[in-house]
Structures are given as structure tokens and as C-alpha cells.
Design an enzyme around this catalytic site. Structure first.
Site, PDB file in Angstrom:
ATOM      1  N   ASP A 151       4.857  -2.931  -3.449  1.00  0.00           N
ATOM      2  CA  ASP A 151       3.818  -1.786  -3.308  1.00  0.00           C
ATOM      3  C   ASP A 151       3.234  -1.711  -4.591  1.00  0.00           C
ATOM      4  OD1 ASP A 151       2.122   0.109  -2.033  1.00  0.00           O
ATOM      5  OD2 ASP A 151       3.657   1.750  -2.115  1.00  0.00           O
ATOM      6  N   ASN A 156       1.313   3.341  -8.500  1.00  0.00           N
ATOM      7  CA  ASN A 156       2.600   3.021  -8.931  1.00  0.00           C
ATOM      8  C   ASN A 156       2.706   2.202 -10.341  1.00  0.00           C
ATOM      9  OD1 ASN A 156       3.682   4.267  -6.623  1.00  0.00           O
ATOM     10  ND2 ASN A 156       3.471   2.225  -5.428  1.00  0.00           N
ATOM     11  N   ASP A 169       8.106   3.540  -7.473  1.00  0.00           N
ATOM     12  CA  ASP A 169       8.343   3.378  -6.076  1.00  0.00           C
ATOM     13  C   ASP A 169       8.754   2.060  -5.683  1.00  0.00           C
ATOM     14  OD1 ASP A 169       7.790   5.212  -4.217  1.00  0.00           O
ATOM     15  OD2 ASP A 169       5.541   5.043  -4.177  1.00  0.00           O
TER      16      ASP A 169
END
Length: 225
Positions: A151, A156, A169
Site C-alpha cells: 500500500d 504511508n 501501514d
């Protein structure tokens, strides 16, 4: 006193925004006495998926594996608390998310930061995958396997004074095609900053001279689906 009660009593909790379904807080030590070995002085992050305890365990398990395998630039796990739900605690990476950081920067800083983000991802993809138990490459589209984030968007990635300190994350890290991460970040840069900035991310990753545009668009469709 249970671990969670220690964190509740001795730390100040500040809610953080999250792009996932997780509940995330920044914890800063606020006790009058110096913290003991069970009370880290450094800022912590407390993270929980209230409606999905398995996701909390899943991410913490991946943080532990990365720590044991000396993967740098990722959060260091502290503990997992499980009772009436689950909370994972890890040392906070210094800085703010790259999405928020880049929105208020001049073009020169945006370009240099995107190059750094590309270099960081290239480093992450170079981790040894031989013993990695987290596999996401069952589909035949995954041919160029690497250790991936899963992701990898601007929110992030953590930036501290123009330097990348790591990414967060980590619940979807594992083995899949490197173009999956490249496609996720490509889409986010296009949306957040503009398509003209994507090339600098590729330059940092050092894929610009052997870039497979057809494969990229194939993975863009996978990510958008």
C-alpha cells in the site's frame, strides 16, 4: 498493572488521521517519574482495527518479522495487547506523512523528495524474499517478484525535514511483483501532485531507463479495480 493500563495512565494519547479503517493514536510519555524499561520514552503509535482483530495481529506479525530480518525504515514493534479487542504498539517514525508534507512545498523540494521516495522503495524491494512467509503472487501477472509494501502511497511514507525516515501501514507487506508498489505510488502522485511529477519518483527508483509502460498500465488497472 496490565500493559494497556500503563499506556493509558502514563502516556498522552493524540488521535491521528488514517487512510485505513484503523484507529491510530500518537502516544507521548506524560508521567511525572522517569519511564522504566516497560515504558519507552520515545513517542509511540497505538494502532487498532476495532472491527477486525485479525488485521491488528496480522500487521504486528509482519512488523516482528521485519525486525527479526533487520529491515530498516519500518516501525519497530513494542508489544501487542489483546483483551476485548487488540492494540499494537510501535515506536513512532519521526516526521509527517509525505502527502501532507509535499502539498505545501515548492517544486524543487517536491522533486527531490519524490526521488528519495523512489530510492527508499528500491531499497525495500531489495530485501531477501527467500524466507519471506507472506506471499501475494498467485496470479500469473506477478513475474518480477520482490519484497513489497502493498500500500505504498504518499500518506504511508514518513518525511522528517526533507528526509525519508520510513513507511507505515505494513499490514500488506510481502512477496509480489515490484510493479504493484510502483503502480500504487504512480496513481497517488498523479492524483495528489500531477502526472508531471511521476518521472522523478521513477528516477529515484532507477527504473526510468528500463521502464515497462505496458506492464505499469496493467498494474494500474489491477490497483484501480
Amino acid at each position: 498493572m496490565h500493559t494497556f493500563e500503563i499506556y493509558e495512565e502514563y502516556y498522552d494519547w493524540t488521535p491521528l488521521s488514517s487512510t485505513s479503517d484503523a484507529r491510530v493514536h500518537l502516544l507521548e510519555y506524560g508521567g511525572e517519574d522517569p519511564p522504566n524499561v516497560y515504558q519507552p520514552k520515545e513517542p509511540l503509535v497505538a494502532k487498532s482495527y476495532p472491527d477486525d482483530v485479525k488485521s491488528t495481529r496480522r500487521e504486528y506479525k509482519r512488523l516482528l518479522w521485519m525486525e527479526m530480518n533487520k529491515v530498516n525504515g519500518v516501525p519497530k514493534p513494542v508489544t501487542l495487547y489483546e483483551e476485548d479487542g487488540a492494540y499494537m504498539f510501535y515506536l513512532a517514525l519521526p516526521g509527517i506523512d509525505a502527502g501532507a508534507f509535499l502539498k505545501r512545498q515548492q517544486p524543487g523540494t517536491i522533486i527531490s523528495t519524490l526521488r528519495q521516495i523512489g530510492r527508499y522503495l528500491s531499497f525495500l524491494h531489495k530485501q531477501n524474499i527467500d524466507e519471506c512467509p507472506f506471499i501475494y503472487s498467485e496470479d500469473s501477472i506477478h513475474t518480477d517478484l520482490a519484497f513489497t509494501h502493498g500500500d505504498f502511497n504518499l500518506s504511508n511514507v514518513i518525511v522528517n525535514e526533507n528526509y525519508i525516515t520510513g513507511s507505515v501501514d505494513m499490514g500488506s507487506v510481502g512477496v509480489r511483483d515490484r510493479y504493484f508498489d510502483l503502480a500504487v505510488m504512480t496513481l497517488d502522485i498523479r492524483k495528489t501532485l500531477g502526472s508531471e511529477y511521476v518521472q522523478y519518483f521513477y528516477e529515484g527508483y532507477r527504473i526510468k531507463d528500463h521502464f515497462d509502460a505496458q506492464k505499469m498500465e496493467q498494474f494500474v488497472r489491477v490497483v484501480e479495480a
